[in-house]
Motif scaffolding. Structure first.
Motif, short mmCIF file in Angstrom:
data_model
loop_
_atom_site.label_atom_id
_atom_site.label_comp_id
_atom_site.label_asym_id
_atom_site.label_seq_id
_atom_site.Cartn_x
_atom_site.Cartn_y
_atom_site.Cartn_z
N GLN A 240 0.79 -1.28 0.03
CA GLN A 240 0.08 -0.04 -0.05
C GLN A 240 0.97 1.28 0.05
N ALA A 241 1.88 1.17 0.88
CA ALA A 241 2.83 2.39 1.00
C ALA A 241 3.52 2.40 -0.27
N LEU A 242 4.12 1.48 -1.04
CA LEU A 242 4.75 1.59 -2.26
C LEU A 242 3.86 2.18 -3.27
N ILE A 243 2.67 1.63 -3.52
CA ILE A 243 1.87 2.19 -4.50
C ILE A 243 1.24 3.55 -4.35
N ASN A 244 1.08 3.94 -3.04
CA ASN A 244 0.86 5.49 -2.55
C ASN A 244 1.95 6.36 -2.90
N ASN A 245 3.30 5.88 -2.52
CA ASN A 245 4.21 6.66 -2.91
C ASN A 245 4.49 7.11 -4.47
N PHE A 246 4.28 5.94 -5.11
CA PHE A 246 4.35 6.14 -6.63
C PHE A 246 3.18 7.11 -7.18
N LEU A 247 1.93 6.92 -6.31
CA LEU A 247 0.87 7.54 -7.10
C LEU A 247 1.04 9.08 -6.67
N LEU A 248 1.50 9.25 -5.50
CA LEU A 248 1.62 10.63 -5.10
C LEU A 248 2.77 11.42 -5.67
N ARG A 249 4.20 10.89 -5.81
CA ARG A 249 5.33 11.33 -6.31
C ARG A 249 4.95 11.39 -7.87
N LEU B 272 -0.86 -0.22 -15.53
CA LEU B 272 0.39 0.23 -14.72
C LEU B 272 1.33 -1.01 -14.53
N ALA B 273 1.02 -2.15 -15.23
CA ALA B 273 1.67 -3.41 -14.74
C ALA B 273 2.93 -3.55 -16.01
N HIS B 274 3.63 -2.28 -16.12
CA HIS B 274 4.91 -2.41 -16.99
C HIS B 274 5.79 -1.60 -16.70
N PRO B 275 7.04 -2.11 -16.36
CA PRO B 275 8.30 -1.11 -15.83
C PRO B 275 8.37 0.19 -16.84
N GLY B 276 8.21 -0.02 -18.13
CA GLY B 276 8.31 1.02 -19.15
C GLY B 276 7.26 2.06 -18.84
N ARG B 277 6.16 1.73 -18.58
CA ARG B 277 4.94 2.50 -18.55
C ARG B 277 5.17 3.26 -17.19
N ILE B 278 5.61 2.64 -16.09
CA ILE B 278 6.01 3.28 -14.89
C ILE B 278 7.00 4.36 -15.10
N ALA B 279 7.95 3.94 -15.92
CA ALA B 279 9.13 4.73 -16.12
C ALA B 279 8.68 6.04 -17.03
N ILE B 280 7.94 5.72 -18.10
CA ILE B 280 7.20 6.90 -18.83
C ILE B 280 6.41 8.04 -18.05
N LEU B 281 5.62 7.42 -17.16
CA LEU B 281 4.93 8.21 -16.11
C LEU B 281 5.73 9.13 -15.30
N GLN B 282 6.84 8.29 -14.74
CA GLN B 282 7.70 9.17 -13.71
C GLN B 282 8.50 10.09 -14.57
N HIS B 283 8.77 9.80 -15.72
CA HIS B 283 9.40 10.87 -16.52
C HIS B 283 8.65 12.09 -16.93
#
Lengths: 107, 107
Positions: free
Chosen positions: A92-101, B23-34
């Motif tokens: 839950q913390a990992l996901i929330n952290n990602f969503l918030l950041r 959200l279940a792909h590291p590439g899409r996570i990376a894109i969102l973060q970028h």
DNA sequence: TTGTTATATTGCAATATTACGATAATAAAT
DNA sequence: ATTTATTATCGTAATATTGCAATATAACAA
């Protein structure tokens, strides 16, 4: 190709994606919700509750167990599954952290 | 079979699973973060930043757009992508609601 | 117009996921 | 010991996902 290039991403990105992948099936969502609805641990009337064959449910339970979301305790010929609350809170913390950041610093 | 039996699950369960799948792909996570790291909207140096081919990135962007997580604004021959904050907040609420409700009532 | 740059689409090969029948394994009951 | 009930594993068919080369599209530049 069908093969995710995990090595080009960070460990955090891969971990998050793995967590999301584990939750990315309505059957596994349903299993988690059903388990959490029961007061104590609940055995495999999950198969009855959800309309999937026993081997399919067993496979989904294995994936949820593998990610640490649930735990199975053997009790006779039955197995009682319950949410691993410690791990659940962690995720839950990992996901929330990602969503918030990710939301912050946005246009 | 490889075909998820969506019809036996509730709309909420399917919606959640779809969100998690996006959200279940590291590439899409990376894109969102970028995208979120940039101050304003950000154009497609995403391909440079992440080590995937241009068609692959384009495909991932399409999936993120389809789920409403990002928006693309055409600006000349470039396209500027940014997080759809309204939708993001909505999805954040859906996920949090699921995580909180599921944790409670547990053994 | 022609060329260049940026992005999207198509088509396809490779791998992953989903589902389930058949079967195995384990434990209680008779 | 045999049967019955519960869960796990194996094997396999069908569909989904990932990735990219090739190509198409669109906008600007020369």
């Amino acid at each position: 190709m069908g093969l995710t290039k995990s090595h080009i991403f960070t460990e955090d990105q891969n971990t998050l994606a793995d967590i999301f992948r584990t939750l990315a099936h309505p059957g596994r969502i349903a299993i988690l919700q059903h388990i959490s609805k029961q007061q104590g641990c609940i055995c495999n009337d999950i198969v009855e509750e959800i309309g999937l064959a026993q081997p399919t449910i067993s496979q989904h339970l294995k994936e949820l167990k593998h990610m640490g979301l649930i735990e199975g305790e053997i009790s006779g010929k039955k197995v009682c599954y319950c949410i691993n609350t410690a791990r659940w809170t962690e995720i839950q913390a990992l996901i929330n952290n990602f969503l918030l950041r990710t939301e912050s610093n946005c246009c």
